[in-house]
Design a protein around this motif. Structure first.
Motif, PDB file in Angstrom:
ATOM      1  N   HIS A  38       0.814  -1.215   0.000  1.00 20.65           N
ATOM      2  CA  HIS A  38       0.000   0.000   0.000  1.00 20.65           C
ATOM      3  C   HIS A  38       0.847   1.263   0.000  1.00 20.65           C
ATOM      4  CE1 HIS A  38      -3.574  -2.364   0.077  1.00 20.65           C
ATOM      5  NE2 HIS A  38      -2.985  -3.121   0.982  1.00 20.65           N
TER       6      HIS A  38
ATOM      7  N   CYS B 183      -7.671   1.660  -4.678  1.00 21.90           N
ATOM      8  CA  CYS B 183      -7.329   0.461  -3.902  1.00 21.90           C
ATOM      9  C   CYS B 183      -8.334   0.339  -2.752  1.00 21.90           C
ATOM     10  CB  CYS B 183      -5.908   0.635  -3.371  1.00 21.90           C
ATOM     11  SG  CYS B 183      -5.286  -0.785  -2.455  1.00 21.90           S
TER      12      CYS B 183
ATOM     13  N   CYS C 195      -7.899  -0.112   0.150  1.00 22.88           N
ATOM     14  CA  CYS C 195      -7.384   0.500   1.386  1.00 22.88           C
ATOM     15  C   CYS C 195      -7.796   1.962   1.504  1.00 22.88           C
ATOM     16  CB  CYS C 195      -5.863   0.378   1.457  1.00 22.88           C
ATOM     17  SG  CYS C 195      -4.974   1.578   0.457  1.00 22.88           S
TER      18      CYS C 195
ATOM     19  N   CYS D  55      -1.760   2.264  -5.325  1.00 24.07           N
ATOM     20  CA  CYS D  55      -0.887   1.468  -4.454  1.00 24.07           C
ATOM     21  C   CYS D  55      -0.137   0.440  -5.306  1.00 24.07           C
ATOM     22  CB  CYS D  55      -1.700   0.716  -3.414  1.00 24.07           C
ATOM     23  SG  CYS D  55      -2.488   1.786  -2.216  1.00 24.07           S
TER      24      CYS D  55
END
Ligand SMILES: [Zn+2]
Length: 316
Positions: free
Chosen positions: A160, A170, A172, A177
């Motif tokens: 990440h 992403c 996240c 990332c």
């Protein structure tokens, strides 16, 4: 005196596997159960029970567990798990209460890094980074013989780190990332787009249909010199090389070990990564870095968890 054994457990999305391991890295017994996605701790206990039964009267000193997500190593608990529900997040306490044995829990990539450090490609190295390339991208970082866990157990999330701020979103919460370019999922996604544009690619004949394309199909087609497949893997490899140069700039490791299912894509992927990495290191007038592929393969989790359990026992 009989040698002291440790149990190493590797809990994954589909299976929970464990081994009875001696300090030299020999796996004497194995036990595996399907992972209960609603009760991860129960699956771990099942594996430990099975292995203790198989151990008979051989002495077992400690239990180590590797699990995905954010792990509080000091308390042996899971703080965030993206894909699995743990019926009891305090895994180490649950294991110690049941068996009376010292128990440790760590992130799966940390455990795999420890396995390479203890028995694998990075034996003797005090500074190393392990990068796992699978569905996602993870890493375990060892600096001066110690795992880097961070203040809350969420360090070493190499997957990440952002390599393109305008890249794909992403899960996240960020964009671009490294994982979005170099994981098996990313390779499959890029291959689907490439095959839509050029349906003559042999990727399509291996997969049967565009939605069915996986990173394995891309790797297979690349070995048959399919240009579309080789272009997709070269793009992933270039991004991985850029990521590895960031690791070298941050940690200056003795060795970087690559692991995970996507490593099987081989030279069309890893060769491009190595070339990009070497060019970037030369541009900075840095030394050449050792880049290895795991020697422990699927056993890295079991071996690393057992070795970490024995190490922590000695440190206490
Ligand atoms: Zn991300």
């Amino acid at each position: 005196m009989p040698e002291t054994l440790a149990i190493g457990v590797d809990i994954g999305g589909t299976g929970t596997k464990g081994g009875l391991v001696s300090p030299d890295g020999t796996i004497h017994e194995r036990h595996e159960v399907p992972t209960d996605p609603q009760a991860g701790t129960k699956s771990i206990i099942q594996v430990v029970d099975g292995l203790l039964e198989r151990a008979g009267n051989r002495p077992v000193a400690a239990i180590g567990v590797g699990a995905a997500g954010f792990i509080d190593h000091a308390h042996g608990s899971v703080t965030f798990s993206p894909n699995l529900v743990y019926d009891d997040p305090n895994i180490a306490d649950a294991l110690t209460a049941r068996t009376g044995l010292a128990s440790v829990v760590d992130n799966d990539a940390n455990v795999a890094a420890w396995g390479e450090h203890a028995f694998g490609s990075a034996r003797d190295a005090r500074h190393l980074v392990l990068v796992t390339l699978g569905t996602g991208v993870g890493s375990g970082i060892i600096v001066d013989g110690h795992l880097v866990r961070g203040a809350t157990g969420s360090a070493a999330e190499f997957g990440h780190t952002v390599v393109d701020p305008f890249g794909p979103p992403c899960p996240c919460g960020l964009r671009g990332c490294l994982e979005q370019f170099t994981s098996g999922t990313a390779i499959a996604r890029n291959a689907k787009a490439a095959v839509e544009a050029d349906r003559s690619s042999t990727i399509l004949s291996f997969a049967g249909s565009v939605p069915a394309i996986t990173a394995e199909h891309v790797a297979h087609a690349a070995r048959e010199m399919d240009e579309v497949a080789r272009t997709v893997l070269a793009k992933a490899g270039r991004m991985l090389g850029i990521g590895l140069s960031n690791l070298a700039n941050l940690f200056d490791p003795e060795v970087i070990v690559l692991a995970g299912s996507v490593v099987a894509a081989g030279e069309p992927y890893l060769g491009v990564a190595r070339d990009t990495f070497n060019q970037m290191m030369m541009a900075q007038r840095r030394r050449a870095y050792r880049l290895d592929v795991t020697k422990l393969g699927h056993d890295a989790g079991i071996l690393g968890a057992a070795a970490l359990a024995l190490y922590d026992l000695e440190e206490r």
